[in-house]
Structures are given as structure tokens and as C-alpha cells.
Scaffold this active site. Structure first.
Site, PDB file in Angstrom:
ATOM      1  N   GLU A   1       0.823  -1.236  -0.056  1.00 21.47           N
ATOM      2  CA  GLU A   1       0.057   0.024  -0.025  1.00 21.47           C
ATOM      3  C   GLU A   1       0.799   1.210  -0.014  1.00 21.47           C
ATOM      4  OE1 GLU A   1      -4.171  -1.314   2.395  1.00 21.47           O
ATOM      5  OE2 GLU A   1      -2.295  -0.513   3.531  1.00 21.47           O
ATOM      6  N   CYS A   2       0.632   2.177  -0.995  1.00 22.51           N
ATOM      7  CA  CYS A   2       1.262   3.317  -1.105  1.00 22.51           C
ATOM      8  C   CYS A   2       2.945   3.313  -0.958  1.00 22.51           C
ATOM      9  CB  CYS A   2       0.748   4.559  -0.172  1.00 22.51           C
ATOM     10  SG  CYS A   2       1.065   6.259  -0.557  1.00 22.51           S
ATOM     11  N   GLY A   3       3.510   3.278   0.008  1.00 18.56           N
ATOM     12  CA  GLY A   3       4.864   3.086   0.232  1.00 18.56           C
ATOM     13  C   GLY A   3       5.077   1.776  -0.096  1.00 18.56           C
TER      14      GLY A   3
END
Length: 456
Positions: free
Chosen positions: A332-334
Site C-alpha cells: 500500500e502506497c509506500g
């Protein structure tokens, strides 16, 4: 567990400092405090945890729904078994302090006022009193009356005066408030009550926790017992709601990346993993080998601040090889950034990442997306079945340049996703998204069942 919500008149008014000072004041008065955060933030809760000694609950109406909101609030009452490394002792909290998000009425997906209304909790308004006395009262009165104007059933019970001096300044604020608006004290100006910030907001609580001495000094100017007395207990969640009773254990081990580069995960996510599976953690920054597991979860965080170390440590390269052999990886994201082919920092330095997803990620000086998100699955994937919708949140300063043959798992119903229309890059048995989701969405239950059955 009784509680109240700290709502700000705007972003930047000092809600986090006020929240931490109030937590300290209540603790000094003998209360056990459960912190919580309205909205999807990860950073403010890390500061709550650093002071309160227990994980801060995420209270976001968009992410959790009304029953999920109430469930997550009540889970704080039972967070006393010591399974979380920061939990102090074994006493159940008796009061919950909920820090709001932005200004009290700001946000269409889950404003602070919407959270306070769903939980039926009173609001204590944080007002910047640096250059005002009577105007503080006028502001508070206007915020209270505006609730009726827009049809919100909330009770603005009174104010905490941020950056207010004592003496005549404080007395002027007290005298100006109507009798039915309480004065709960002040946060005095103090340079030690400033939290450093960076591109995603404040620095994390583990990096820049406020000094106890400064918080105790501020706590002396707060009326802890009046705050405790105004708190009330929310209604119970619907016991029949399905998410309250997820399916039983799965025969699976989930490895969760946990270090300074991967630090954005909700306490409820780790709780769900522990409830249904075996959970192990590892640090890509430290170069830990990938644990023996059935699936990997890479939360968001700050891989851009550790890109050089991540490139050289070897864990991401190993993870890429394992993903190519079929190990499911959810990022997720990072985590998406770390799963990409490369990450280029804002300074223009390019670093090799895990190479799982067909994308190259670049950091920017301004944020690229910030919103509540809704996604619809175009096919079965790690976190949703075909046609299913999940809700989440996105906030990132990076963009992903994807290869022409890239496959997306989701269409964006709301939000920007990866390319404005899609989110969820898929490759092998793995998935990377810009969206952060909460366990109340059902996404992590789907992930656990997928890695157990090996049907994705």
C-alpha cells in the site's frame, strides 16, 4: 468508555499539541486514557501512542462505516492484554480523547463533525487564542450554532484556548464565553510544544515525541476533571453486523514489514492478522531476510527517505525473487513504491527497488493525491472479488509511470489511484495500490483467505 472529540476551527490550529497536553493532564489526574484519531491519518496517532502508551484508534466514517466506527472505538477498551509492545500495564482505559481532522466541519467523506455525530460524543473546540479574547468566544459560538444550520446533531460543549497566556488574557476569554459554553483551560505558548514536519505531515511520534516536561507544564493550565465530566459513552455497534464477527482462523503466516520505511498501518490491521493468522515482522531497512510465510504485507511509510539503504540491504531483491516464484505480496502506497522497478527521489537520485511491479516511481515536491477513495475490482484480486467495491484513503507525493502492458486490479470510482482511472497494479500473485484500506473494508480478510487457499 466515555469520550469526547477535540475539533479544531481549522487545520494548523494546534489540535495535536492540545490532544497530547489533554492526554497528559488526564493521566496526571489519575485517568487511563485511550487516544483516537478522526480521519485516516497515521502520523498523529503515532504521537498519541508515544504519550498515552497504547495504540490510537482510527475513527473514519468513510473507511469503517458507522458500525465499524463504533466497533473500533470499543476495541480500545479491551486493548489491555499487553500484546502491543507499547501498552502500559493492564488497566482498562476509562476515557477516550478523539483528535479531530482539519476543521470541525471540513471534509465530505468523514469530517470531525460527522464522526462526533456518529458516536454521539461532545465536541471540545480548539481555538487559536494567540491574538484574541472576545473573538475566541464569538468563534466558538459560531461553530456551535453552525451545527443546527447544516443539520448536524452535535454538541459543542466548550473550548480549549490554544497559545493563550494567563492572567488578563485568560480571564478575558473566560468572561466572554456564554454560560453554556465551558472553558476547559489553555495551552500556553511554548516553543517546546512544536512538532517538526515534512512532506507527509508531522514527523512520527517515535522520532519527535514532545517532551514530557513541556506537556506537564501545559497540563497544569487545563481543567482535567471538567474535561472528564463532559465526556459521554457512544451507542453500541450493531451486534448483527457481519464485520463484527469475521470468519475464523486461517492456516497462514503473514509477514509484515515494520520499520522506519514501512510504518503506516492501522492497529486494527495488525489485530486482524493476529486474530486470524500467524503474524511475523521483518525490517527491509535492516536487511532482514524475508520470513518463511504465505504472504507479505508492505504498509505505507517513507521508503523515499531510506531508498539508498533499501536498495543495498538486499531484502527487497529477495522479495522480488520470491514474488516471481508466486509468493503473494500486498503493498500500500509506500509498499507499492518499494514493489516497483525503481524509485527516484525528489533530488533526482534513482534507486532500484524490488522489481515486482511494472512501474517506475518518482517523488515530487507537491502532493499528487489526497482524498477518500472508492475502488471497484475488475477481476478477483488479493483484497477484493470481481465487482466488489472497497473504500480507502490516498495521500502521496509520488507518481508511478507504468509500463504499457501493466494490468490494473481496480477502477477508481472516487479518487486518483495510479493513473486517474485505475489503481492496483498486479503482477505474478502480487498487488500494489496507492490506497490505504482499513480492516472494516473486508480487504484484509480477503487477503488472508487468498493466501491460505492460494487462489487469487
Amino acid at each position: 468508555m466515555n469520550g469526547f472529540v477535540l475539533g479544531g476551527v481549522s487545520s494548523g490550529v494546534g489540535k495535536t499539541v492540545a490532544t497530547l497536553s489533554i492526554i497528559q493532564a488526564l493521566e496526571d489526574a489519575g485517568h487511563e486514557v485511550q487516544p483516537a484519531k478522526a480521519g485516516p491519518d497515521f502520523i498523529d496517532p503515532s504521537h498519541h501512542e508515544a504519550i498515552a502508551g497504547r495504540p490510537s484508534r482510527t475513527l473514519d466514517l468513510w473507511l469503517c462505516g458507522e458500525d465499524g466506527l463504533r466497533r473500533n472505538y470499543r476495541r480500545g477498551e479491551g486493548d489491555i492484554d499487553g500484546s502491543h509492545p507499547s501498552v502500559r500495564g493492564t488497566s482498562s482505559p476509562d476515557i477516550c480523547v478523539v483528535e479531530g481532522v482539519m476543521g470541525l466541519y471540513d471534509g465530505d467523506g468523514s469530517s470531525t463533525a460527522m464522526v462526533a455525530e456518529a458516536l454521539d460524543l461532545p465536541v471540545v473546540l480548539v481555538v487559536d487564542a494567540k491574538a484574541g479574547m472576545e473573538s475566541v468566544a464569538a468563534t466558538a459560538l459560531g461553530f456551535r450554532e453552525y451545527a443546527a444550520e447544516i443539520g448536524r446533531d452535535i454538541d459543542v460543549a466548550g473550548v480549549v484556548a490554544q497559545r493563550a497566556h494567563g492572567g488578563r488574557h485568560e480571564q478575558g476569554i473566560r468572561d466572554a464565553l456564554p454560560d453554556d459554553l465551558g472553558y476547559f483551560g489553555r495551552i500556553p505558548p511554548n516553543d517546546d510544544l512544536e512538532i517538526p514536519d515534512r512532506h507527509l505531515g508531522l514527523e512520527m511520534g517515535g522520532e519527535a515525541a514532545l517532551p514530557r516536561e513541556a506537556l506537564r507544564e501545559a497540563a497544569e493550565s487545563l481543567e482535567a476533571e471538567r474535561l472528564a465530566a463532559v465526556a459521554s459513552e457512544p451507542p453500541a455497534p450493531d451486534a448483527a453486523a457481519s464485520a463484527a464477527d469475521p470468519a475464523g482462523p486461517v492456516d497462514a503466516t503473514v509477514a509484515v514489514a515494520s520499520d522506519a520505511a514501512f510504518c503506516f498501518r492501522y492497529p486494527a490491521t495488525l489485530e486482524r492478522f493476529r486474530e486470524r493468522a500467524e503474524l511475523v515482522t521483518f525490517s527491509p531497512v535492516a536487511g532482514d531476510p524475508v520470513p518463511d510465510c504465505d504472504g507479505v504485507y508492505l504498509p505505507g511509510g517513507y521508503p523515499e527517505l531510506h531508498a539508498d539503504t533499501l536498495e543495498s540491504a538486499g531484502t527487497l531483491a529477495e522479495l522480488g525473487a520470491l514474488a516471481a516464484d508466486g509468493l503473494p505480496v500486498l503493498g500500500e502506497c509506500g509498499g507499492l513504491m518499494a514493489m516497483s522497478q525503481s524509485l527516484t527521489t525528489a533530488a533526482g537520485e534513482r534507486h532500484e527497488m524490488a522489481g515486482i511491479l511494472p512501474a517506475d516511481v518518482t517523488m515530487h515536491d507537491r502532493y499528487q493525491a489526497l482524498d477518500h477513495v472508492e475502488l471497484e475490482a475488475v477481476d478477483d484480486t488479493l483484497t477484493a472479488d470481481t465487482g466488489e467495491r472497497i473504500r480507502g484513503h490516498e495521500f502521496h507525493y509520488s507518481s508511478a509511470d507504468v509500463d504499457g502492458d501493466a494490468r490494473f486490479a481496480f477502477e477508481t470510482v472516487r479518487g486518483d489511484g495510479i493513473d486517474g482511472d485505475h489503481d492496483g497494479l498486479t503482477e505474478y500473485e502480487s498487488l500494489g495500490t496507492y490506497v490505504h484500506v482499513h480492516p472494516e473494508s473486508g480487504a484484509f480478510d480477503r487477503f488472508l483467505e487468498a493466501v491460505e487457499s492460494n487462489e487469487i
